[in-house]
Write a protein that holds these residues in place. Structure first.
Motif, PDB file in Angstrom:
ATOM      1  N   ALA A  20       0.836  -1.209   0.000  1.00 20.35           N
ATOM      2  CA  ALA A  20       0.000   0.000   0.000  1.00 20.35           C
ATOM      3  C   ALA A  20       0.868   1.255   0.000  1.00 20.35           C
ATOM      4  O   ALA A  20       0.510   2.279  -0.610  1.00 20.35           O
ATOM      5  N   ILE A  21       2.023   1.176   0.659  1.00 19.71           N
ATOM      6  CA  ILE A  21       2.913   2.339   0.717  1.00 19.71           C
ATOM      7  C   ILE A  21       3.661   2.509  -0.594  1.00 19.71           C
ATOM      8  O   ILE A  21       3.762   3.627  -1.128  1.00 19.71           O
ATOM      9  N   THR A  22       4.197   1.431  -1.146  1.00 22.08           N
ATOM     10  CA  THR A  22       4.911   1.544  -2.422  1.00 22.08           C
ATOM     11  C   THR A  22       3.973   1.997  -3.536  1.00 22.08           C
ATOM     12  O   THR A  22       4.385   2.715  -4.449  1.00 22.08           O
ATOM     13  N   ARG A  23       2.703   1.593  -3.442  1.00 20.92           N
ATOM     14  CA  ARG A  23       1.718   2.068  -4.431  1.00 20.92           C
ATOM     15  C   ARG A  23       1.549   3.584  -4.332  1.00 20.92           C
ATOM     16  O   ARG A  23       1.518   4.290  -5.352  1.00 20.92           O
ATOM     17  N   LYS A  65      13.789  14.071   4.844  1.00 16.91           N
ATOM     18  CA  LYS A  65      13.735  13.518   6.194  1.00 16.91           C
ATOM     19  C   LYS A  65      12.325  13.102   6.581  1.00 16.91           C
ATOM     20  O   LYS A  65      12.150  12.148   7.338  1.00 16.91           O
ATOM     21  N   THR A  66      11.309  13.805   6.063  1.00 22.63           N
ATOM     22  CA  THR A  66       9.933  13.483   6.451  1.00 22.63           C
ATOM     23  C   THR A  66       9.573  12.050   6.080  1.00 22.63           C
ATOM     24  O   THR A  66       9.025  11.300   6.892  1.00 22.63           O
ATOM     25  N   LEU A  67       9.877  11.636   4.864  1.00 22.51           N
ATOM     26  CA  LEU A  67       9.581  10.257   4.475  1.00 22.51           C
ATOM     27  C   LEU A  67      10.504   9.271   5.169  1.00 22.51           C
ATOM     28  O   LEU A  67      10.150   8.100   5.342  1.00 22.51           O
ATOM     29  N   ALA A  68      11.691   9.714   5.571  1.00 19.56           N
ATOM     30  CA  ALA A  68      12.622   8.816   6.256  1.00 19.56           C
ATOM     31  C   ALA A  68      12.026   8.309   7.564  1.00 19.56           C
ATOM     32  O   ALA A  68      12.247   7.158   7.950  1.00 19.56           O
ATOM     33  N   PHE A  69      11.271   9.161   8.267  1.00 15.48           N
ATOM     34  CA  PHE A  69      10.647   8.675   9.499  1.00 15.48           C
ATOM     35  C   PHE A  69       9.211   8.222   9.299  1.00 15.48           C
ATOM     36  O   PHE A  69       8.739   7.326  10.010  1.00 15.48           O
ATOM     37  N   SER A  70       8.501   8.797   8.324  1.00 18.93           N
ATOM     38  CA  SER A  70       7.080   8.475   8.202  1.00 18.93           C
ATOM     39  C   SER A  70       6.817   7.133   7.516  1.00 18.93           C
ATOM     40  O   SER A  70       5.891   6.412   7.900  1.00 18.93           O
ATOM     41  N   LEU A  71       7.604   6.769   6.516  1.00 20.74           N
ATOM     42  CA  LEU A  71       7.333   5.519   5.801  1.00 20.74           C
ATOM     43  C   LEU A  71       7.465   4.290   6.699  1.00 20.74           C
ATOM     44  O   LEU A  71       6.561   3.444   6.719  1.00 20.74           O
ATOM     45  N   PRO A  72       8.553   4.138   7.462  1.00 24.35           N
ATOM     46  CA  PRO A  72       8.599   2.974   8.349  1.00 24.35           C
ATOM     47  C   PRO A  72       7.545   3.030   9.451  1.00 24.35           C
ATOM     48  O   PRO A  72       7.026   1.983   9.871  1.00 24.35           O
ATOM     49  N   MET A  73       7.215   4.229   9.913  1.00 28.66           N
ATOM     50  CA  MET A  73       6.175   4.359  10.937  1.00 28.66           C
ATOM     51  C   MET A  73       4.831   3.904  10.383  1.00 28.66           C
ATOM     52  O   MET A  73       4.092   3.145  11.033  1.00 28.66           O
ATOM     53  N   ILE A  74       4.499   4.351   9.179  1.00 28.85           N
ATOM     54  CA  ILE A  74       3.237   3.947   8.554  1.00 28.85           C
ATOM     55  C   ILE A  74       3.223   2.436   8.337  1.00 28.85           C
ATOM     56  O   ILE A  74       2.217   1.763   8.591  1.00 28.85           O
ATOM     57  N   HIS A  75       4.350   1.890   7.867  1.00 22.55           N
ATOM     58  CA  HIS A  75       4.432   0.451   7.630  1.00 22.55           C
ATOM     59  C   HIS A  75       4.128  -0.331   8.905  1.00 22.55           C
ATOM     60  O   HIS A  75       3.317  -1.270   8.899  1.00 22.55           O
ATOM     61  N   ARG A  76       4.749   0.048  10.005  1.00 24.58           N
ATOM     62  CA  ARG A  76       4.567  -0.690  11.251  1.00 24.58           C
ATOM     63  C   ARG A  76       3.157  -0.501  11.822  1.00 24.58           C
ATOM     64  O   ARG A  76       2.590  -1.416  12.426  1.00 24.58           O
ATOM     65  N   LEU A  77       2.575   0.681  11.593  1.00 28.92           N
ATOM     66  CA  LEU A  77       1.201   0.912  12.052  1.00 28.92           C
ATOM     67  C   LEU A  77       0.202   0.031  11.293  1.00 28.92           C
ATOM     68  O   LEU A  77      -0.787  -0.438  11.874  1.00 28.92           O
ATOM     69  N   GLU A 121       0.916  17.226   5.198  1.00 29.20           N
ATOM     70  CA  GLU A 121       0.725  17.193   3.753  1.00 29.20           C
ATOM     71  C   GLU A 121       1.578  16.106   3.109  1.00 29.20           C
ATOM     72  O   GLU A 121       1.202  15.529   2.087  1.00 29.20           O
ATOM     73  N   ASN A 122       2.726  15.821   3.691  1.00 27.59           N
ATOM     74  CA  ASN A 122       3.570  14.741   3.195  1.00 27.59           C
ATOM     75  C   ASN A 122       3.012  13.374   3.557  1.00 27.59           C
ATOM     76  O   ASN A 122       3.138  12.421   2.787  1.00 27.59           O
ATOM     77  N   LEU A 123       2.437  13.268   4.744  1.00 31.51           N
ATOM     78  CA  LEU A 123       1.966  11.968   5.224  1.00 31.51           C
ATOM     79  C   LEU A 123       0.671  11.513   4.565  1.00 31.51           C
ATOM     80  O   LEU A 123       0.497  10.321   4.291  1.00 31.51           O
ATOM     81  N   ARG A 124      -0.241  12.435   4.335  1.00 34.50           N
ATOM     82  CA  ARG A 124      -1.576  12.038   3.870  1.00 34.50           C
ATOM     83  C   ARG A 124      -1.554  11.256   2.562  1.00 34.50           C
ATOM     84  O   ARG A 124      -2.263  10.240   2.439  1.00 34.50           O
ATOM     85  N   PRO A 125      -0.762  11.640   1.551  1.00 32.17           N
ATOM     86  CA  PRO A 125      -0.726  10.822   0.333  1.00 32.17           C
ATOM     87  C   PRO A 125      -0.156   9.425   0.573  1.00 32.17           C
ATOM     88  O   PRO A 125      -0.458   8.495  -0.169  1.00 32.17           O
ATOM     89  N   MET A 126       0.670   9.277   1.602  1.00 31.06           N
ATOM     90  CA  MET A 126       1.297   7.987   1.874  1.00 31.06           C
ATOM     91  C   MET A 126       0.355   7.010   2.591  1.00 31.06           C
ATOM     92  O   MET A 126       0.616   5.807   2.615  1.00 31.06           O
ATOM     93  N   VAL A 127      -0.732   7.511   3.199  1.00 31.03           N
ATOM     94  CA  VAL A 127      -1.648   6.628   3.939  1.00 31.03           C
ATOM     95  C   VAL A 127      -2.973   6.421   3.199  1.00 31.03           C
ATOM     96  O   VAL A 127      -3.853   5.737   3.724  1.00 31.03           O
ATOM     97  N   LYS A 128      -3.100   6.969   1.994  1.00 32.86           N
ATOM     98  CA  LYS A 128      -4.421   6.946   1.358  1.00 32.86           C
ATOM     99  C   LYS A 128      -4.889   5.549   0.984  1.00 32.86           C
ATOM    100  O   LYS A 128      -6.091   5.325   0.815  1.00 32.86           O
ATOM    101  N   HIS A 129      -3.973   4.587   0.859  1.00 26.54           N
ATOM    102  CA  HIS A 129      -4.377   3.205   0.570  1.00 26.54           C
ATOM    103  C   HIS A 129      -4.372   2.340   1.819  1.00 26.54           C
ATOM    104  O   HIS A 129      -4.374   1.109   1.735  1.00 26.54           O
TER     105      HIS A 129
END
Length: 441
Positions: free
Chosen positions: A12-15, A52-64, A93-101
């Protein structure tokens, strides 16, 4: 298969990354994400605009996404703290597109907005909360939020958390957070106090450093104009007149100075607005939106905007006043040359500001020349006479414009576009010998 997919992120994140046009991780992302996915605490140091924003947000979203169940009423699963309202909004604004799926929701709480509405939102429970410390404490005092369920804590621009009383706010917030939890601190500068702060909040952290702390982005063409304070206004107008349509961010040391400068520019027909602490949140948001759209071409700001504006189209930063804190210089000029682009930073230095300039020079490990004898031998441009500060806008004798430049997407994440390759041609350093190394993507 892209490098993001090889990092082991959820489909979902890579998409979402693919839909955002983000193809390859930047150095800070490539190094931090694997450690964060393993659950380690992270101390991340990288230049501004490097993702840096995606550096911390992507793994956080993945684990959530791997955790079952919805958040309980008033509870929070992940907390991101940032020092300014603008930065909170930018992170969201950076996080919302990464969690939409995914099933995750991102919520912000900052001062200057309806606290009653924020209380109602928090009552439903939050997956990812991005907040300023002051407003979060207000909500804690009202019993509107339960932080005992927080399993992920991120301090963005962690060094500034030490300023303006934020450290006291952190000491109130931290004991309320859940245990065990993963904590990540990210910053572009590393003052000594941050070392002690990291020791207090991090457990056996992985230190990820892709550039020396305090190092300015290679793509920023820096120069200093030495002049009397009374001549700063005329010099600013001369520089702005050379290219009136370029997006230019002008930093003032005080709120009243920023507003006075904006009013003077508007009276002279310049499309200008201002952002500072005396403006309401709505006024600040509208000014930044207009600046992003190009309907305002000059934004005059205090350091409240030094870390909260991520607009790839900003071509120039002008330090009308040098900052009192040298680390602020790094963050100010980091508002240009973002997302793989190049940019220009011009600083005005009056005689009374020489001590401030010396502090900046020590931090960034370079010197600027002037007629009074600053030694710039290591950075003097070949063929250029010493002591003649270069201050024309643009480079190579040709004006540059923000128009026509490719714009990055998703804020800081725009550093990843087109495989991290710069959006414009590389330029030779104005004050350094040889060719600048490519900016970190």
């Amino acid at each position: 298969m892209s490098d993001f997919q090889t990092l082991g992120l959820a489909p979902a994140i890579t998409r979402s990354l693919e839909e955002a046009g983000l193809k390859d991780p930047t150095p800070i992302q490539a190094q931090a994400i694997p450690h964060a996915l393993e659950g380690h605490d992270i101390l991340g140091l990288a230049q501004t605009g490097t993702g840096k924003t995606l550096a911390f947000s992507l793994p956080m979203i993945h684990r959530l996404t791997e955790m079952p169940g919805k958040p309980a009423p008033k509870s929070v699963k992940a907390l991101v703290l940032a020092p300014t309202r603008e930065l909170v909004n930018q992170i969201a604004e950076n996080l919302r597109p990464m969690v939409k799926h995914t099933r995750l929701r991102v919520t912000t709480v900052v001062g200057g907005q309806s606290i009653s509405r924020q209380i109602n939102t928090l009552a439903r429970g939050i997956d990812i909360l991005v907040a300023t410390p002051g407003r979060l404490i207000d909500l804690m005092d009202r019993g509107a939020v339960d932080l005992s369920t927080v399993q992920f804590l991120v301090l963005d621009e962690a060094d500034q958390m030490l300023d303006m009383g934020f450290i006291h706010a952190l000491r109130r917030i931290a004991p309320q957070l859940g245990q065990p939890r993963q904590t990540m601190l990210f910053s572009a500068t590393m003052p000594k106090q941050l070392e002690s702060l990291s020791a207090s909040y991090l457990t056996d952290p992985r230190r990820i450093q892709v550039a020396p702390p305090g190092k300015t982005a290679d793509a920023v063409d820096q120069s200093v104009v030495f002049l009397p304070k009374a001549e700063k206004g005329a010099k600013l107008r001369e520089i702005l007149a050379a290219e009136p349509e370029a997006l230019t961010l002008v930093f003032s040391r005080t709120k009243h100075g920023a507003e006075r400068m904006k009013n003077q520019l508007v009276a002279e027909g310049v499309k200008a607005d201002s952002v500072h602490g005396n403006k309401s949140q709505g006024q600040r948001d509208r000014a930044i939106k207009a600046f992003r759209a190009g309907t305002v071409t000059v934004l005059v700001a205090t350091d409240v905007a030094a870390r909260g504006i991520d607009i790839p189209g900003v071509s120039y930063v002008i330090n009308y006043d040098l900052p009192n804190v040298p680390e602020a210089y790094v963050h100010r000029i980091g508002r240009t040359a973002r997302a793989g682009r190049d940019g220009t930073a011009i600083s005005f230095c009056s005689p009374d500001e020489r001590p401030l300039l010396r502090d900046i020079e020590r931090l960034i490990k370079r010197r600027f020349s002037d007629d009074a004898g600053h030694d710039d031998s290591q950075h003097a441009e070949a063929g250029a006479p010493k002591g003649k500060p270069k201050h024309r806008r643009g480079g190579q004798g040709k004006p540059r414009s923000a128009q026509g430049k490719p714009r990055g997407g998703q804020g800081d994440a725009g550093a990843n576009r087109a495989g991290g390759k710069p959006g414009g041609r590389r330029r030779r350093s104005r004050s350094g010998g040889g060719t600048s190394s490519p900016a970190a993507a």
